[in-house]
Design a protein around this motif. Structure first.
Motif, PDB file in Angstrom:
ATOM      1  N   SER A 129       4.420  -8.684 -11.072  1.00 45.08           N
ATOM      2  CA  SER A 129       5.702  -8.003 -10.874  1.00 45.08           C
ATOM      3  C   SER A 129       6.554  -8.213 -12.129  1.00 45.08           C
ATOM      4  O   SER A 129       6.309  -9.132 -12.912  1.00 45.08           O
ATOM      5  CB  SER A 129       6.416  -8.525  -9.632  1.00 45.08           C
ATOM      6  OG  SER A 129       6.718  -9.894  -9.794  1.00 45.08           O
ATOM      7  N   PHE A 134       1.102  -0.618  -3.222  1.00 43.14           N
ATOM      8  CA  PHE A 134       2.551  -0.550  -3.106  1.00 43.14           C
ATOM      9  C   PHE A 134       3.000   0.581  -4.011  1.00 43.14           C
ATOM     10  O   PHE A 134       2.773   0.546  -5.219  1.00 43.14           O
ATOM     11  CB  PHE A 134       3.208  -1.865  -3.530  1.00 43.14           C
ATOM     12  CG  PHE A 134       4.705  -1.811  -3.459  1.00 43.14           C
ATOM     13  CD1 PHE A 134       5.356  -1.832  -2.236  1.00 43.14           C
ATOM     14  CD2 PHE A 134       5.457  -1.700  -4.613  1.00 43.14           C
ATOM     15  CE1 PHE A 134       6.741  -1.765  -2.164  1.00 43.14           C
ATOM     16  CE2 PHE A 134       6.840  -1.631  -4.558  1.00 43.14           C
ATOM     17  CZ  PHE A 134       7.492  -1.663  -3.331  1.00 43.14           C
ATOM     18  N   ASN A 135       3.587   1.610  -3.436  1.00 45.53           N
ATOM     19  CA  ASN A 135       4.103   2.744  -4.203  1.00 45.53           C
ATOM     20  C   ASN A 135       5.477   2.332  -4.724  1.00 45.53           C
ATOM     21  O   ASN A 135       6.450   2.274  -3.965  1.00 45.53           O
ATOM     22  CB  ASN A 135       4.192   3.988  -3.316  1.00 45.53           C
ATOM     23  CG  ASN A 135       4.663   5.206  -4.067  1.00 45.53           C
ATOM     24  OD1 ASN A 135       5.613   5.145  -4.835  1.00 45.53           O
ATOM     25  ND2 ASN A 135       4.001   6.325  -3.835  1.00 45.53           N
ATOM     26  N   ALA A 136       5.558   2.034  -6.013  1.00 46.01           N
ATOM     27  CA  ALA A 136       6.797   1.519  -6.610  1.00 46.01           C
ATOM     28  C   ALA A 136       7.900   2.570  -6.674  1.00 46.01           C
ATOM     29  O   ALA A 136       9.073   2.221  -6.754  1.00 46.01           O
ATOM     30  CB  ALA A 136       6.511   0.969  -8.002  1.00 46.01           C
ATOM     31  N   ARG A 166       4.440   0.486   1.177  1.00 42.91           N
ATOM     32  CA  ARG A 166       2.989   0.276   1.128  1.00 42.91           C
ATOM     33  C   ARG A 166       2.330   1.528   1.677  1.00 42.91           C
ATOM     34  O   ARG A 166       2.804   2.099   2.652  1.00 42.91           O
ATOM     35  CB  ARG A 166       2.599  -0.933   1.956  1.00 42.91           C
ATOM     36  CG  ARG A 166       3.093  -2.212   1.361  1.00 42.91           C
ATOM     37  CD  ARG A 166       2.124  -3.346   1.695  1.00 42.91           C
ATOM     38  NE  ARG A 166       2.367  -4.477   0.827  1.00 42.91           N
ATOM     39  CZ  ARG A 166       1.885  -4.606  -0.413  1.00 42.91           C
ATOM     40  NH1 ARG A 166       1.157  -3.689  -0.934  1.00 42.91           N
ATOM     41  NH2 ARG A 166       2.152  -5.687  -1.123  1.00 42.91           N
ATOM     42  N   ARG A 199       8.403   5.038  -4.237  1.00 39.07           N
ATOM     43  CA  ARG A 199       8.909   5.189  -2.873  1.00 39.07           C
ATOM     44  C   ARG A 199       9.247   3.866  -2.217  1.00 39.07           C
ATOM     45  O   ARG A 199       9.822   3.827  -1.137  1.00 39.07           O
ATOM     46  CB  ARG A 199       7.901   5.968  -2.044  1.00 39.07           C
ATOM     47  CG  ARG A 199       7.782   7.402  -2.566  1.00 39.07           C
ATOM     48  CD  ARG A 199       6.591   8.154  -2.108  1.00 39.07           C
ATOM     49  NE  ARG A 199       6.542   8.367  -0.674  1.00 39.07           N
ATOM     50  CZ  ARG A 199       5.493   8.870  -0.061  1.00 39.07           C
ATOM     51  NH1 ARG A 199       4.429   9.218  -0.748  1.00 39.07           N
ATOM     52  NH2 ARG A 199       5.489   9.045   1.238  1.00 39.07           N
ATOM     53  N   GLN A 200       8.830   2.761  -2.859  1.00 43.32           N
ATOM     54  CA  GLN A 200       9.086   1.408  -2.359  1.00 43.32           C
ATOM     55  C   GLN A 200       8.476   1.170  -0.978  1.00 43.32           C
ATOM     56  O   GLN A 200       9.110   0.571  -0.102  1.00 43.32           O
ATOM     57  CB  GLN A 200      10.598   1.113  -2.342  1.00 43.32           C
ATOM     58  CG  GLN A 200      11.237   1.092  -3.716  1.00 43.32           C
ATOM     59  CD  GLN A 200      10.783  -0.106  -4.529  1.00 43.32           C
ATOM     60  OE1 GLN A 200      11.012  -1.246  -4.145  1.00 43.32           O
ATOM     61  NE2 GLN A 200      10.128   0.142  -5.646  1.00 43.32           N
ATOM     62  N   TRP A 205       2.357   4.462 -10.648  1.00 43.92           N
ATOM     63  CA  TRP A 205       3.316   3.663  -9.886  1.00 43.92           C
ATOM     64  C   TRP A 205       2.657   2.983  -8.685  1.00 43.92           C
ATOM     65  O   TRP A 205       3.326   2.405  -7.856  1.00 43.92           O
ATOM     66  CB  TRP A 205       4.501   4.504  -9.434  1.00 43.92           C
ATOM     67  CG  TRP A 205       4.097   5.822  -8.846  1.00 43.92           C
ATOM     68  CD1 TRP A 205       3.694   6.064  -7.559  1.00 43.92           C
ATOM     69  CD2 TRP A 205       4.038   7.064  -9.525  1.00 43.92           C
ATOM     70  NE1 TRP A 205       3.381   7.382  -7.407  1.00 43.92           N
ATOM     71  CE2 TRP A 205       3.592   8.035  -8.593  1.00 43.92           C
ATOM     72  CE3 TRP A 205       4.314   7.474 -10.827  1.00 43.92           C
ATOM     73  CZ2 TRP A 205       3.415   9.367  -8.926  1.00 43.92           C
ATOM     74  CZ3 TRP A 205       4.137   8.805 -11.148  1.00 43.92           C
ATOM     75  CH2 TRP A 205       3.699   9.734 -10.209  1.00 43.92           C
TER      76      TRP A 205
END
Length: 124
Positions: free
Chosen positions: A64, A110-112, A117, A114-115, A56
């Motif tokens: 994206s 970008f940690n997808a 950076r 946790r949304q 992630w």
């Protein structure tokens, strides 16, 4: 990984680019498509350069889900897939690709999940 049990991201990319499979079949839950496959090829490239990231973690040239992948980017991913399918053939090319804009992990992802950076340290 047992041979024949799973496809490498590069194999999935080539199958889909030739129109022999549906890119939306490659993913997890309701996420899939060319963007997903391309992102995993970049993670594979990082791993082959001794930088293992979480599935992630997104950075650089990873498209994206809603992005249109340009013709130039498609060609770039086509080349990446070709190199990834035979990584032992040219280790220098793997290193050069990892150094190309957007392909190398820049130290921030970008940690997808946790949304957010996040700064990531890479062991040398």
């Amino acid at each position: 990984m047992p041979s024949g049990e799973f496809l490498l991201a590069a194999q999935a990319w080539q199958l889909c680019r030739r129109g022999e499979d549906d890119p939306n079949r490659f993913g997890i839950f309701d996420e899939g498509g060319f963007w997903f496959i391309a992102s995993n090829m970049i993670r594979d490239l990082a791993s082959l350069n001794k930088v293992e990231m979480l599935p992630w973690d997104d950075w650089g040239a990873m498209p994206s889900p809603d992005a249109e992948i340009s013709t130039e980017e498609l060609r770039r991913f086509d080349h990446l897939a070709e190199v990834l399918l035979d990584p032992d053939r040219d280790r220098e090319e793997l290193r050069l690709l990892y150094g190309a804009p957007g392909f190398g992990m820049p130290g921030e992802v970008f940690n997808a999940v946790r949304q957010v950076r996040e700064t990531v340290s890479v062991a040398q």
